[in-house]
Scaffold this motif. Structure first.
Motif, PDB file in Angstrom:
ATOM      1  N   TYR A 116       0.794  -1.231   0.000  1.00 53.67           N
ATOM      2  CA  TYR A 116       0.000   0.000   0.000  1.00 53.67           C
ATOM      3  C   TYR A 116       0.827   1.281   0.000  1.00 53.67           C
ATOM      4  N   HIS A 135      -8.874   1.868  -5.128  1.00 50.33           N
ATOM      5  CA  HIS A 135      -8.073   0.896  -4.376  1.00 50.33           C
ATOM      6  C   HIS A 135      -6.614   1.221  -4.647  1.00 50.33           C
ATOM      7  N   SER A 142      -4.072  -0.788  -4.207  1.00 47.92           N
ATOM      8  CA  SER A 142      -3.423  -1.935  -4.845  1.00 47.92           C
ATOM      9  C   SER A 142      -4.220  -2.359  -6.083  1.00 47.92           C
ATOM     10  N   ASN A 143      -3.560  -3.108  -6.934  1.00 48.65           N
ATOM     11  CA  ASN A 143      -4.262  -3.691  -8.082  1.00 48.65           C
ATOM     12  C   ASN A 143      -4.951  -4.968  -7.603  1.00 48.65           C
ATOM     13  N   ALA A 194      -4.710  -8.290  -9.412  1.00 49.38           N
ATOM     14  CA  ALA A 194      -3.446  -9.044  -9.396  1.00 49.38           C
ATOM     15  C   ALA A 194      -3.261  -9.753  -8.063  1.00 49.38           C
ATOM     16  N   ARG A 195      -4.301  -9.702  -7.213  1.00 45.86           N
ATOM     17  CA  ARG A 195      -4.191 -10.286  -5.871  1.00 45.86           C
ATOM     18  C   ARG A 195      -5.084 -11.529  -5.753  1.00 45.86           C
ATOM     19  N   CYS A 198      -7.602   1.537  -9.624  1.00 44.74           N
ATOM     20  CA  CYS A 198      -6.887   0.652  -8.709  1.00 44.74           C
ATOM     21  C   CYS A 198      -5.464   0.433  -9.202  1.00 44.74           C
ATOM     22  N   GLY A 199      -4.587   0.157  -8.236  1.00 40.53           N
ATOM     23  CA  GLY A 199      -3.203  -0.167  -8.574  1.00 40.53           C
ATOM     24  C   GLY A 199      -2.293   1.030  -8.731  1.00 40.53           C
TER      25      GLY A 199
END
Ligand SMILES: O=C1C[C@@](O)(C(=O)O)C[C@@H](O)[C@@H]1O
Length: 187
Positions: free
Chosen positions: A23, A99, A101-102, A105-106, A124-125
């Motif tokens: 993050y 978001h 983070s992506n 991709a999690r 996101c990401g």
């Protein structure tokens, strides 16, 4: 001055020290400060709230009916925050989901957000910078909406092809018909 709601869900108050590899190291206070700066130029102020409880977030959305738009990072409530989702469904203005983070991709459980289908835009990401981009996108969208409703007769909401429909318009608002949900009266 028109106010924008900046809402952050569970665990986002820990930004800065929470999983910095995921993050980043920017704190929520820094994000809020930067969003305030970003929208100040267009004359907007920001009402900030972060909470661990869905009930408090729902109440904040209810109380923000006077805000012209919102930026929302629901945290893990993206996964099953149905009450938050329903509150946002009744929010009168456009809002952006962010978001850091992506999420795609999690882990697979983060791949579907229950609020995304209602959002005007999703970022996101992009880390903390995603909030700034969401703020710029929201201000742009608000300006477009204002220009549309001040436009020549017959081009007001509901008359233009591609005008936003219920759910605050998921298209680009260019009148190109790019919207997913045409407004009432749109052809
Ligand atoms: O708390 C968070 C943070 C998050 O919303 C993000 O900003 O990347 C992504 C969520 O899946 C997670 O539960």
């Amino acid at each position: 001055m028109a106010e924008i709601l900046l809402l952050n869900g569970p665990n986002l108050g820990q930004l800065g020290t929470r999983r910095p590899e995921m993050y980043g190291t920017t704190t929520l206070a820094e994000i809020e400060r930067d969003v305030r700066k970003t929208v100040a130029e267009s004359g907007h102020t920001v009402r900030c709230l972060q909470d661990e409880s869905e009930a408090t977030l729902v109440r904040a959305v209810h109380a923000a009916a006077d805000c012209v738009g919102a930026i929302v990072n629901p945290g893990a409530l993206m996964i099953a925050g149905w009450s938050l989702r329903d509150a946002l469904e009744s929010f009168p203005g456009p809002w952006m989901e962010v978001h850091l983070s992506n999420v795609f991709a999690r882990e697979p459980f983060r791949h579907n957000s229950v609020i995304s289908p209602l959002a005007s835009g999703v970022l996101c990401g992009l880390g903390a910078y995603g909030y700034q981009l969401a703020a710029l996108g929201l201000v742009h969208r608000l300006a477009q909406d204002a220009a549309r409703s001040a436009g020549p007769a017959g081009s007001g909401p509901g008359a233009a092809v591609g005008a936003p429909g219920p759910g605050h318009g998921h298209g680009l608002g260019t009148g190109s018909g790019a919207g997913r949900a045409p407004g009432p009266g749109a052809t």
